[in-house]
Design a protein around this motif. Sequence first.
Motif, short mmCIF file in Angstrom:
data_model
loop_
_atom_site.label_atom_id
_atom_site.label_comp_id
_atom_site.label_asym_id
_atom_site.label_seq_id
_atom_site.Cartn_x
_atom_site.Cartn_y
_atom_site.Cartn_z
N ALA A 1 0.90 -1.05 -0.16
CA ALA A 1 -0.01 0.04 0.04
C ALA A 1 0.73 1.24 -0.10
O ALA A 1 0.25 2.40 -0.17
CB ALA A 1 -0.89 -0.05 1.18
N VAL B 1 3.33 3.71 -5.19
CA VAL B 1 2.36 4.21 -6.10
C VAL B 1 3.12 4.13 -7.48
O VAL B 1 4.24 4.69 -7.48
CB VAL B 1 2.01 5.82 -5.90
CG1 VAL B 1 1.37 6.44 -6.91
CG2 VAL B 1 1.37 5.94 -4.41
N TRP C 1 -4.51 -3.96 -8.19
CA TRP C 1 -4.26 -2.55 -7.75
C TRP C 1 -5.27 -1.42 -7.61
O TRP C 1 -6.49 -1.57 -8.41
CB TRP C 1 -3.04 -1.79 -8.76
CG TRP C 1 -1.95 -2.31 -8.92
CD1 TRP C 1 -1.62 -3.60 -9.02
CD2 TRP C 1 -0.70 -1.78 -8.53
NE1 TRP C 1 -0.22 -3.99 -9.25
CE2 TRP C 1 0.18 -2.86 -8.88
CE3 TRP C 1 -0.37 -0.55 -8.41
CZ2 TRP C 1 1.60 -2.30 -8.67
CZ3 TRP C 1 0.92 -0.23 -8.29
CH2 TRP C 1 1.93 -1.33 -8.49
N GLU C 2 -5.26 -0.50 -6.82
CA GLU C 2 -6.35 0.60 -6.59
C GLU C 2 -5.81 1.52 -7.57
O GLU C 2 -4.72 2.04 -7.82
CB GLU C 2 -6.19 1.15 -5.42
CG GLU C 2 -7.09 2.57 -5.09
CD GLU C 2 -6.89 3.29 -3.95
OE1 GLU C 2 -7.13 4.33 -3.84
OE2 GLU C 2 -6.54 2.48 -2.85
N SER D 1 -2.73 5.14 -0.28
CA SER D 1 -3.67 4.07 -0.54
C SER D 1 -4.98 4.09 0.40
O SER D 1 -4.69 4.24 1.48
CB SER D 1 -3.18 2.76 -0.76
OG SER D 1 -4.48 1.82 -1.00
N VAL E 1 -1.38 1.48 -5.46
CA VAL E 1 -2.05 2.62 -6.09
C VAL E 1 -1.55 2.66 -7.68
O VAL E 1 -0.28 2.83 -7.78
CB VAL E 1 -2.18 3.80 -5.50
CG1 VAL E 1 -2.96 4.87 -6.50
CG2 VAL E 1 -2.97 3.60 -4.12
#
Length: 278
Positions: A177, A180, A212-213, A232, A238
């Motif tokens: 988390a 990015v 993934w977000e 996140s 992310v």
Amino acid sequence: MAVHRELPPAKLAPTLAEIARGVRRDIVTTIGQAGMGHLGGDLSVTDILVAAYWRALTVDPFAPDAADRDRFVLSKGHCAVALYSVLASCGFFPRSALETFGGPLSPLNGHPNRVKVPGVETNTGPLGHGLPVAVGCALGARLRGIANRTIVVLGDGEIQEGSNWEAAMTAAHHRLATLVAVVDRNRLQQGARTEETKALEPLDAKWAAFGWEVRRIDGHDHQALVEALAPSSTGRPVAVLADTVKGKGVSFVEDRVEWHHRVPSAEQLRAALEELSG
């Protein structure tokens, strides 16, 4: 001077816009004087790097090797001039050093070198390596019990490399988390458009399928970038899909495939600087 997340929000957008304009001027000047570089990609990624260094990352130019620093990896290492210009804007080294880019014995080479340039985390150039390195940075921080963050910027063309998807799967499996990944989605790569070379869309669905977000934004909107680079909200890594324009800010370069690594003439350099003066 420390560069960190605590710039006053009320002053954020005009501050970042002004910094980005200065960085773009430095980019075109540096490439024009050196006679080498990747102008189109440097200009497309500028706003992403400015938002990352001036807002999202916790780094200190006077202590670039601090153990608890956030990590930044520029996977698209051929856009080194954009990284050098942003690092200079933050105070990692004097802006005057940009004049040496590509010259004999200069530390500022065509691809960033962590041994020679303060603020550079890892050498990059071969595409498809940055995300795996960033995953290693995030895993290493977890093992050491350090709560720092890792941001990696990838070119959209390099997403065609399979190593990225192995790394993406690993990051999701370990629920990194603190990681990015930003894709500079300018839709052009060397020689052609990405969708003509090897189609990437639906790119958001692909990242989501890997666990993934996903956040899709205008990659030239500084406020949107700052929000997208936030931690996140789901406990997953992310992926920020930043829709950008290759050559952003210089009209005769924008969205032109031939400017992947074309160098402006003296007349074109003057015209570009005039456009970027406002």
